[in-house]
Write a protein that holds these residues in place. Structure first.
Motif, PDB file in Angstrom:
ATOM      1  N   MET A 105       0.824  -1.205   0.000  1.00  0.00           N
ATOM      2  CA  MET A 105       0.000   0.000   0.000  1.00  0.00           C
ATOM      3  C   MET A 105       0.860   1.257   0.000  1.00  0.00           C
ATOM      4  SD  MET A 105      -3.090  -0.846  -0.330  1.00  0.00           S
ATOM      5  CE  MET A 105      -3.813   0.743   0.022  1.00  0.00           C
ATOM      6  N   LEU A 106       2.003   1.200   0.676  1.00  0.00           N
ATOM      7  CA  LEU A 106       2.906   2.348   0.707  1.00  0.00           C
ATOM      8  C   LEU A 106       3.503   2.587  -0.676  1.00  0.00           C
ATOM      9  CD1 LEU A 106       4.378   4.532   2.318  1.00  0.00           C
ATOM     10  CD2 LEU A 106       6.160   2.844   2.848  1.00  0.00           C
ATOM     11  N   VAL A 107       3.911   1.518  -1.350  1.00  0.00           N
ATOM     12  CA  VAL A 107       4.467   1.643  -2.700  1.00  0.00           C
ATOM     13  C   VAL A 107       3.407   2.166  -3.670  1.00  0.00           C
ATOM     14  CG1 VAL A 107       5.549   0.413  -4.608  1.00  0.00           C
ATOM     15  CG2 VAL A 107       6.111  -0.212  -2.258  1.00  0.00           C
ATOM     16  N   THR A 108       2.198   1.627  -3.550  1.00  0.00           N
ATOM     17  CA  THR A 108       1.108   2.074  -4.418  1.00  0.00           C
ATOM     18  C   THR A 108       0.791   3.544  -4.191  1.00  0.00           C
ATOM     19  OG1 THR A 108       0.138  -0.149  -4.419  1.00  0.00           O
ATOM     20  CG2 THR A 108      -1.300   1.681  -5.070  1.00  0.00           C
ATOM     21  N   GLY A 109       0.757   3.955  -2.942  1.00  0.00           N
ATOM     22  CA  GLY A 109       0.499   5.361  -2.638  1.00  0.00           C
ATOM     23  C   GLY A 109       1.559   6.275  -3.215  1.00  0.00           C
ATOM     24  N   ALA A 110       2.833   5.847  -3.105  1.00  0.00           N
ATOM     25  CA  ALA A 110       3.920   6.655  -3.656  1.00  0.00           C
ATOM     26  C   ALA A 110       3.806   6.771  -5.171  1.00  0.00           C
ATOM     27  CB  ALA A 110       5.262   6.039  -3.271  1.00  0.00           C
ATOM     28  N   ALA A 111       3.436   5.664  -5.837  1.00  0.00           N
ATOM     29  CA  ALA A 111       3.327   5.675  -7.296  1.00  0.00           C
ATOM     30  C   ALA A 111       2.166   6.537  -7.772  1.00  0.00           C
ATOM     31  CB  ALA A 111       3.165   4.251  -7.813  1.00  0.00           C
ATOM     32  N   MET A 112       1.112   6.642  -6.968  1.00  0.00           N
ATOM     33  CA  MET A 112      -0.094   7.345  -7.395  1.00  0.00           C
ATOM     34  C   MET A 112      -0.149   8.798  -6.930  1.00  0.00           C
ATOM     35  SD  MET A 112      -1.461   5.065  -9.195  1.00  0.00           S
ATOM     36  CE  MET A 112      -3.000   5.915  -9.570  1.00  0.00           C
ATOM     37  N   ILE A 113       0.885   9.271  -6.262  1.00  0.00           N
ATOM     38  CA  ILE A 113       0.890  10.651  -5.769  1.00  0.00           C
ATOM     39  C   ILE A 113       0.632  11.673  -6.886  1.00  0.00           C
ATOM     40  CG2 ILE A 113       2.451  12.461  -4.920  1.00  0.00           C
ATOM     41  CD1 ILE A 113       3.469  10.526  -2.862  1.00  0.00           C
ATOM     42  N   PRO A 114       1.267  11.551  -8.068  1.00  0.00           N
ATOM     43  CA  PRO A 114       1.006  12.553  -9.115  1.00  0.00           C
ATOM     44  C   PRO A 114      -0.457  12.641  -9.538  1.00  0.00           C
ATOM     45  CG  PRO A 114       2.966  11.276  -9.645  1.00  0.00           C
ATOM     46  CD  PRO A 114       2.318  10.598  -8.473  1.00  0.00           C
ATOM     47  N   VAL A 115      -1.222  11.568  -9.355  1.00  0.00           N
ATOM     48  CA  VAL A 115      -2.647  11.594  -9.704  1.00  0.00           C
ATOM     49  C   VAL A 115      -3.454  12.255  -8.597  1.00  0.00           C
ATOM     50  CG1 VAL A 115      -4.662  10.172 -10.248  1.00  0.00           C
ATOM     51  CG2 VAL A 115      -2.407   9.528 -11.111  1.00  0.00           C
ATOM     52  N   ILE A 116      -3.021  12.054  -7.348  1.00  0.00           N
ATOM     53  CA  ILE A 116      -3.775  12.554  -6.201  1.00  0.00           C
ATOM     54  C   ILE A 116      -3.547  14.046  -5.978  1.00  0.00           C
ATOM     55  CG2 ILE A 116      -4.100  12.298  -3.712  1.00  0.00           C
ATOM     56  CD1 ILE A 116      -3.159   9.388  -4.042  1.00  0.00           C
ATOM     57  N   VAL A 117      -2.291  14.489  -6.127  1.00  0.00           N
ATOM     58  CA  VAL A 117      -1.950  15.887  -5.851  1.00  0.00           C
ATOM     59  C   VAL A 117      -2.524  16.787  -6.951  1.00  0.00           C
ATOM     60  CG1 VAL A 117      -0.046  17.527  -5.595  1.00  0.00           C
ATOM     61  CG2 VAL A 117       0.150  15.232  -4.642  1.00  0.00           C
ATOM     62  N   PRO A 118      -3.182  17.901  -6.588  1.00  0.00           N
ATOM     63  CA  PRO A 118      -3.705  18.830  -7.604  1.00  0.00           C
ATOM     64  C   PRO A 118      -2.601  19.337  -8.522  1.00  0.00           C
ATOM     65  CG  PRO A 118      -4.619  19.332  -5.447  1.00  0.00           C
ATOM     66  CD  PRO A 118      -3.557  18.299  -5.222  1.00  0.00           C
ATOM     67  N   GLY A 119      -2.962  19.586  -9.776  1.00  0.00           N
ATOM     68  CA  GLY A 119      -1.975  19.988 -10.767  1.00  0.00           C
ATOM     69  C   GLY A 119      -1.229  21.260 -10.410  1.00  0.00           C
TER      70      GLY A 119
ATOM     71  N   ALA B  52       9.967  15.942 -14.562  1.00  0.00           N
ATOM     72  CA  ALA B  52       8.648  16.291 -14.029  1.00  0.00           C
ATOM     73  C   ALA B  52       7.541  15.522 -14.748  1.00  0.00           C
ATOM     74  CB  ALA B  52       8.420  17.798 -14.164  1.00  0.00           C
ATOM     75  N   HIS B  53       7.630  15.433 -16.061  1.00  0.00           N
ATOM     76  CA  HIS B  53       6.618  14.697 -16.823  1.00  0.00           C
ATOM     77  C   HIS B  53       6.728  13.196 -16.582  1.00  0.00           C
ATOM     78  CE1 HIS B  53       5.569  17.961 -20.039  1.00  0.00           C
ATOM     79  NE2 HIS B  53       5.179  18.273 -18.816  1.00  0.00           N
ATOM     80  N   ALA B  54       7.932  12.703 -16.307  1.00  0.00           N
ATOM     81  CA  ALA B  54       8.077  11.281 -15.979  1.00  0.00           C
ATOM     82  C   ALA B  54       7.312  10.948 -14.708  1.00  0.00           C
ATOM     83  CB  ALA B  54       9.553  10.929 -15.818  1.00  0.00           C
TER      84      ALA B  54
ATOM     85  N   MET C 125       0.309  22.611 -17.681  1.00  0.00           N
ATOM     86  CA  MET C 125       0.509  23.373 -16.459  1.00  0.00           C
ATOM     87  C   MET C 125       1.958  23.335 -15.962  1.00  0.00           C
ATOM     88  SD  MET C 125      -1.804  23.377 -13.010  1.00  0.00           S
ATOM     89  CE  MET C 125      -3.231  23.693 -14.042  1.00  0.00           C
ATOM     90  N   VAL C 126       2.522  22.131 -15.838  1.00  0.00           N
ATOM     91  CA  VAL C 126       3.909  22.022 -15.396  1.00  0.00           C
ATOM     92  C   VAL C 126       4.841  22.660 -16.422  1.00  0.00           C
ATOM     93  CG1 VAL C 126       5.782  20.417 -14.842  1.00  0.00           C
ATOM     94  CG2 VAL C 126       3.466  19.952 -14.034  1.00  0.00           C
ATOM     95  N   ALA C 127       4.550  22.430 -17.713  1.00  0.00           N
ATOM     96  CA  ALA C 127       5.387  23.005 -18.770  1.00  0.00           C
ATOM     97  C   ALA C 127       5.371  24.527 -18.725  1.00  0.00           C
ATOM     98  CB  ALA C 127       4.906  22.507 -20.131  1.00  0.00           C
ATOM     99  N   LEU C 128       4.239  25.120 -18.340  1.00  0.00           N
ATOM    100  CA  LEU C 128       4.146  26.574 -18.238  1.00  0.00           C
ATOM    101  C   LEU C 128       5.069  27.100 -17.145  1.00  0.00           C
ATOM    102  CD1 LEU C 128       2.732  29.182 -19.168  1.00  0.00           C
ATOM    103  CD2 LEU C 128       0.985  28.746 -17.445  1.00  0.00           C
ATOM    104  N   PHE C 129       5.125  26.401 -16.014  1.00  0.00           N
ATOM    105  CA  PHE C 129       6.003  26.810 -14.924  1.00  0.00           C
ATOM    106  C   PHE C 129       7.480  26.612 -15.281  1.00  0.00           C
ATOM    107  CE2 PHE C 129       2.171  26.855 -12.498  1.00  0.00           C
ATOM    108  CZ  PHE C 129       2.417  27.635 -11.379  1.00  0.00           C
TER     109      PHE C 129
ATOM    110  N   ILE D 121       4.948  22.697 -27.183  1.00  0.00           N
ATOM    111  CA  ILE D 121       3.812  23.051 -28.029  1.00  0.00           C
ATOM    112  C   ILE D 121       2.629  23.626 -27.238  1.00  0.00           C
ATOM    113  CG2 ILE D 121       1.954  22.002 -29.403  1.00  0.00           C
ATOM    114  CD1 ILE D 121       4.326  22.757 -31.016  1.00  0.00           C
ATOM    115  N   PRO D 122       2.179  22.979 -26.139  1.00  0.00           N
ATOM    116  CA  PRO D 122       1.035  23.562 -25.413  1.00  0.00           C
ATOM    117  C   PRO D 122       1.303  24.981 -24.921  1.00  0.00           C
ATOM    118  CG  PRO D 122       1.396  21.293 -24.735  1.00  0.00           C
ATOM    119  CD  PRO D 122       2.573  21.675 -25.560  1.00  0.00           C
ATOM    120  N   VAL D 123       2.533  25.260 -24.500  1.00  0.00           N
ATOM    121  CA  VAL D 123       2.865  26.598 -24.012  1.00  0.00           C
ATOM    122  C   VAL D 123       2.844  27.609 -25.153  1.00  0.00           C
ATOM    123  CG1 VAL D 123       4.644  28.003 -22.903  1.00  0.00           C
ATOM    124  CG2 VAL D 123       4.232  25.672 -22.106  1.00  0.00           C
ATOM    125  N   VAL D 124       3.386  27.229 -26.313  1.00  0.00           N
ATOM    126  CA  VAL D 124       3.367  28.125 -27.475  1.00  0.00           C
ATOM    127  C   VAL D 124       1.933  28.385 -27.920  1.00  0.00           C
ATOM    128  CG1 VAL D 124       4.049  28.398 -29.881  1.00  0.00           C
ATOM    129  CG2 VAL D 124       5.667  27.443 -28.238  1.00  0.00           C
TER     130      VAL D 124
END
Length: 263
Positions: free
Chosen positions: A96-110, A136-138, A203-207, A216-219
């Motif tokens: 459960m700890l490993v799963t939680g760590a892997a899923m953090i990018p989905v849980i945390v707001p963009g 960051a994208h990885a 969003m991340v690319a903009l920062f 491309i999305p930023v342009v």
């Protein structure tokens, strides 16, 4: 009275049209002869596609997005696979700890994720760089790989791995010669989804962008703010086409693998 099957089909078609129509508008407007985005377009031309494939700003952005997407997908495949194996095949850490760590990018707001990535990137000097944005994208792409590989490992018959170990293979050899080849299609599918998420992530690319490094999305966002030309629609159409092609390859891979597998 409308039959339930007909009603369900009608609702499905209406929903499909609702979600597809904006894409149709963007693609159609990319062929317009006018200097602004119009739908329906008045006249047809390929000039805007010629512009995005010859203008330095657009070609540079496409190159940045492609390189970042490939690097992000590769890193996500490696990290996501390791985490999935750790969650299902080892007991060093609670699953459960490993799963939680892997899923953090989905849980945390963009927005929160983008600010956190930016603060760290500033401290280590990775803002405005391919490597910084790829890392960051990885992280954003890891859940796609993790879920796909974990699902395949859960469905995998453990007796196959046990048979290899009975024949004298160690855990590392079993992992390298048995487990990884079996889950490889799932790894590739997760990597394809990670690439798509990076390819159009904004969003991340903009920062993380700089005057000399933009994706491309930023342009596209910058062009829309200053007055959208059909070139932005052309770029968006290309992004959509690449995403569809990658997704199609990802969906078709398991079927191809099953057909080639001996009966």
């Amino acid at each position: 009275m409308i039959r339930p099957r007909i009603a369900t089909t009608l609702v499905a078609v209406l929903l499909a049209l609702f979600f597809v129509f904006p894409t149709v508008v963007v693609i159609a407007s990319s062929f317009g002869k006018g200097r602004i985005v119009e739908f329906p377009p008045r006249g047809l031309t390929w000039d805007w596609y010629a512009e995005i494939f010859t203008d330095r700003v657009w070609t540079g952005a496409f190159a940045n997005s492609m390189v970042v997407g490939i690097l992000a997908a590769a890193m996500a495949m490696a990290v996501g696979t390791v985490l999935a194996i750790a969650a299902s095949r080892t007991r060093i850490l609670p699953p459960m700890l490993v799963t939680g760590a892997a899923m953090i990018p989905v849980i945390v707001p963009g927005v929160v994720l983008s600010i956190g990535v930016y603060v760290i990137a500033v401290r280590v000097g990775l803002t405005g760089s391919v490597v910084g944005l790829a890392i960051a994208h990885a992280a954003i792409g890891v859940p796609f790989v993790f879920i796909n590989v974990l699902a395949r490992l859960a469905a995998l018959d453990r007796q196959i791995e046990e048979a290899a170990q009975v024949c004298g293979a160690g855990q590392v050899t079993t992992l390298r010669t048995v487990t990884i080849p079996i889950v490889l299609p799932s790894v590739v599918i997760g990597g394809a989804l990670a690439f798509i998420s990076s390819w159009d992530e904004f969003m991340v690319a903009l920062f993380m962008n700089s005057p000399t490094f933009r994706t491309i999305p930023v342009v596209v966002w910058g062009e829309v703010l200053s007055g959208a030309e059909p070139s932005t629609s052309a770029a968006s159409a290309v992004v959509t086409l690449v995403s569809i092609v990658i997704l199609g390859l990802a969906v078709g891979l398991p079927r191809t693998t099953e057909r080639k597998r001996p009966q």
